[in-house]
Design a protein around this motif. Structure first.
Motif, short mmCIF file in Angstrom:
data_model
loop_
_atom_site.label_atom_id
_atom_site.label_comp_id
_atom_site.label_asym_id
_atom_site.label_seq_id
_atom_site.Cartn_x
_atom_site.Cartn_y
_atom_site.Cartn_z
N PRO A 254 0.81 -1.23 0.00
CA PRO A 254 0.00 0.00 0.00
C PRO A 254 0.84 1.27 0.00
CG PRO A 254 -0.93 -1.61 1.52
CD PRO A 254 0.37 -2.17 1.05
N GLU A 255 1.99 1.25 0.68
CA GLU A 255 2.81 2.45 0.74
C GLU A 255 3.49 2.76 -0.61
OE1 GLU A 255 5.23 -1.01 2.45
OE2 GLU A 255 3.18 -0.22 2.58
N GLU A 256 3.49 1.79 -1.53
CA GLU A 256 4.12 2.02 -2.83
C GLU A 256 3.17 2.69 -3.82
OE1 GLU A 256 7.38 -1.59 -3.12
OE2 GLU A 256 5.32 -1.98 -3.76
N LEU A 257 1.90 2.77 -3.49
CA LEU A 257 0.94 3.41 -4.38
C LEU A 257 1.12 4.93 -4.33
CD1 LEU A 257 -2.37 1.40 -3.74
CD2 LEU A 257 -0.86 1.29 -5.74
N LYS A 258 1.37 5.51 -5.49
CA LYS A 258 1.50 6.96 -5.57
C LYS A 258 0.14 7.64 -5.64
CE LYS A 258 5.85 6.41 -8.09
NZ LYS A 258 6.55 6.67 -9.38
N ALA A 288 -0.72 -7.24 -20.74
CA ALA A 288 -0.76 -8.35 -19.79
C ALA A 288 0.61 -8.75 -19.27
CB ALA A 288 -1.42 -9.57 -20.43
N LEU A 289 1.67 -7.99 -19.56
CA LEU A 289 3.01 -8.34 -19.10
C LEU A 289 3.36 -7.46 -17.90
CD1 LEU A 289 4.78 -8.64 -22.58
CD2 LEU A 289 3.72 -10.45 -21.23
N TYR A 290 3.42 -8.06 -16.73
CA TYR A 290 3.64 -7.31 -15.49
C TYR A 290 5.05 -7.53 -14.97
CZ TYR A 290 3.22 -5.79 -10.63
OH TYR A 290 3.42 -5.17 -9.42
N GLU A 291 5.74 -6.43 -14.66
CA GLU A 291 7.10 -6.48 -14.11
C GLU A 291 7.00 -6.08 -12.63
OE1 GLU A 291 9.98 -4.74 -12.92
OE2 GLU A 291 10.82 -6.77 -13.10
N GLN A 292 7.24 -7.05 -11.73
CA GLN A 292 6.96 -6.85 -10.31
C GLN A 292 7.85 -5.78 -9.68
OE1 GLN A 292 7.29 -10.44 -8.04
NE2 GLN A 292 7.02 -9.41 -6.08
N GLN A 293 9.12 -5.72 -10.05
CA GLN A 293 10.04 -4.81 -9.38
C GLN A 293 9.73 -3.34 -9.69
OE1 GLN A 293 12.17 -5.97 -7.14
NE2 GLN A 293 11.40 -8.03 -7.58
N THR A 294 9.37 -3.06 -10.93
CA THR A 294 9.11 -1.67 -11.33
C THR A 294 7.63 -1.32 -11.31
OG1 THR A 294 8.96 -2.30 -13.67
CG2 THR A 294 11.14 -1.68 -12.82
N HIS A 295 6.75 -2.33 -11.14
CA HIS A 295 5.30 -2.14 -11.19
C HIS A 295 4.85 -1.63 -12.56
CE1 HIS A 295 5.57 -2.90 -7.00
NE2 HIS A 295 6.02 -1.71 -6.67
N HIS A 296 5.53 -2.07 -13.60
CA HIS A 296 5.18 -1.63 -14.95
C HIS A 296 4.38 -2.71 -15.67
CE1 HIS A 296 8.66 1.52 -15.34
NE2 HIS A 296 7.71 1.88 -14.48
N LEU A 297 3.39 -2.25 -16.42
CA LEU A 297 2.62 -3.11 -17.32
C LEU A 297 3.05 -2.80 -18.75
CD1 LEU A 297 -1.09 -3.12 -16.08
CD2 LEU A 297 0.46 -5.06 -16.21
N SER A 304 4.01 0.05 -25.34
CA SER A 304 3.52 1.06 -24.41
C SER A 304 3.63 0.50 -22.99
CB SER A 304 2.06 1.42 -24.73
OG SER A 304 1.96 2.08 -25.97
N THR A 305 4.10 1.34 -22.07
CA THR A 305 4.34 0.88 -20.71
C THR A 305 3.59 1.77 -19.72
OG1 THR A 305 6.55 0.19 -21.41
CG2 THR A 305 6.15 0.28 -19.04
N PHE A 306 2.93 1.14 -18.74
CA PHE A 306 2.09 1.85 -17.78
C PHE A 306 2.55 1.52 -16.35
CE2 PHE A 306 -0.22 0.69 -21.58
CZ PHE A 306 -0.86 1.85 -21.97
N ASP A 307 2.45 2.49 -15.45
CA ASP A 307 2.86 2.33 -14.07
C ASP A 307 1.62 2.06 -13.21
OD1 ASP A 307 3.97 2.37 -11.58
OD2 ASP A 307 4.85 4.38 -11.74
#
Length: 355
Positions: A254-258, A288-297, A304-307
């Motif tokens: 929760p603390e990582e949510l901007k 549908a490709l999620y990168e856990q460390q950066t929280h990028h989709l 195109s990359t989304f946070d």
């Protein structure tokens, strides 16, 4: 200067200091081997074999014609509507028909060239741009002989007719479905709303099992659809509605949510669980490709990359808008539910969209 040092002597070489070397072996000359002798094929010496291969090629072209006609018949007789099975059957029949039609033309053309057309190698010397009249007359004669040898004119009329028919019918496999779709549904307002509504439970795709908040671990990602009945998931309408309502849900600390609130201040996440539309705002590919460390989709089509930790804002690529967020909460039984539909239309731009 002696003959040994003469620069035109093939057996000498001048070094960078100007001295001549005498240990260079001259290149060995050899005669031009020319074109190897032509080895006749069975079809060149056996008329029965040539006739048999002609029938094979004709059969392949006829098979291509049947494939093209079958594709048009399947498009008309088996429309993709009603149930999931009908969509699968229609797609299968259209694909098989187009494959038979196109493969028939390709295989027939290759077999024709390999077994019936002339395969003798020839060497043509270079000539001035404007050849003499005698040479031009000879070229015309050679072309006529080549046409005769390929069987394209005169004899083998059945083969020529089958080839032309196959080439003429194959475009119908593409043109008929395209023409049939011109009068489709152009009501773009359907993209403004999905089947998500207040209280709809989030369910796993494709099983349809509801998801509890306790089932979602930090760093995990879930492909989500609205909960509905099994009977409804077998209908054609479900396919259309699901394509608009698909969601990717992830859980972060929760603390990582901007940002986890709507413009009106309403909280849209639950204990670090956020859900966003899977439809890219660029051209509608599945994100549908999620990168856990950066929280990028990541969208695999155009990168195109989304946070997801910052309202799915665009951090890279051609997309210009964030992914629409699905506001979620939990019900009395601990299941994740939607608070409402997406706050904005899903997918790429269209002419009635405000932004």
């Amino acid at each position: 200067m002696s003959d040994m040092n003469h620069p035109n002597d093939a057996s000498t070489e001048v070094t960078t200091t100007g001295a001549a070397r005498t240990d260079v072996v001259p290149a060995e000359k050899f005669a031009d081997p020319g074109v190897p002798a032509h080895k006749p094929r069975l079809t060149d010496v056996d008329p029965k074999s040539a006739k048999r291969n002609e029938r094979i090629v004709t059969f392949l072209f006829v098979l291509s014609c049947l494939g093209a006609v079958g594709t048009v018949v399947a498009y008309v007789a088996v429309p993709p509507e009603g149930t999931t099975e009908s969509v699968r059957l229609s797609t299968l029949l259209l694909g098989l028909g187009m494959a038979v039609s196109l493969l028939g033309i390709g295989i027939a053309g290759i077999h024709w060239a390999k077994s019936l057309m002339g395969d003798a190698e020839m060497v043509q010397d270079r000539h001035p741009i404007r050849s003499s009249d005698a040479v031009r007359a000879e070229a015309v004669r050679d072309l006529n002989e080549g046409l005769e040898d390929s069987g394209a004119v005169g004899r083998r009329g059945l083969l020529k007719g089958a080839a032309l028919s196959a080439l003429a019918l194959f475009p119908l496999t593409i043109a008929v479905p395209l023409i049939g779709s011109v009068g489709g549904d152009w009501n773009v307002s359907k993209f403004k709303h999905t089947m998500w509504k207040k209280g709809t439970r989030l369910a796993l795709d494709p099983s349809g099992r509801p998801i509890k908040a306790s089932d979602v671990n930090i760093g995990s990602a879930f492909h989500v659809i609205p909960e509905t009945t099994e009977e409804y998931r077998e209908t054609h309408e479900w396919i259309t509605e699901k394509s608009k309502a698909v969601v990717l849900m992830v859980r972060v600390r929760p603390e990582e949510l901007k940002s986890d609130q709507s413009p009106e201040g309403q909280q849209w996440s639950y204990d670090g669980i956020v859900a966003y539309s899977k439809i890219c705002t660029h051209v509608g590919c599945p994100v549908a490709l999620y990168e856990q460390q950066t929280h990028h989709l990541l969208c695999p089509c155009h990168q195109s990359t989304f946070d997801v930790a910052d309202s799915a804002k665009v951090v890279f690529g051609p997309a210009k808008r964030p992914l629409p967020q699905l506001p979620i909460a939990v019900d009395d039984e601990g299941y994740l539910v939607a608070q409402d539909d997406f706050a904005e239309p899903i997918g790429p731009s269209f002419w009635e969209r405000l932004k």
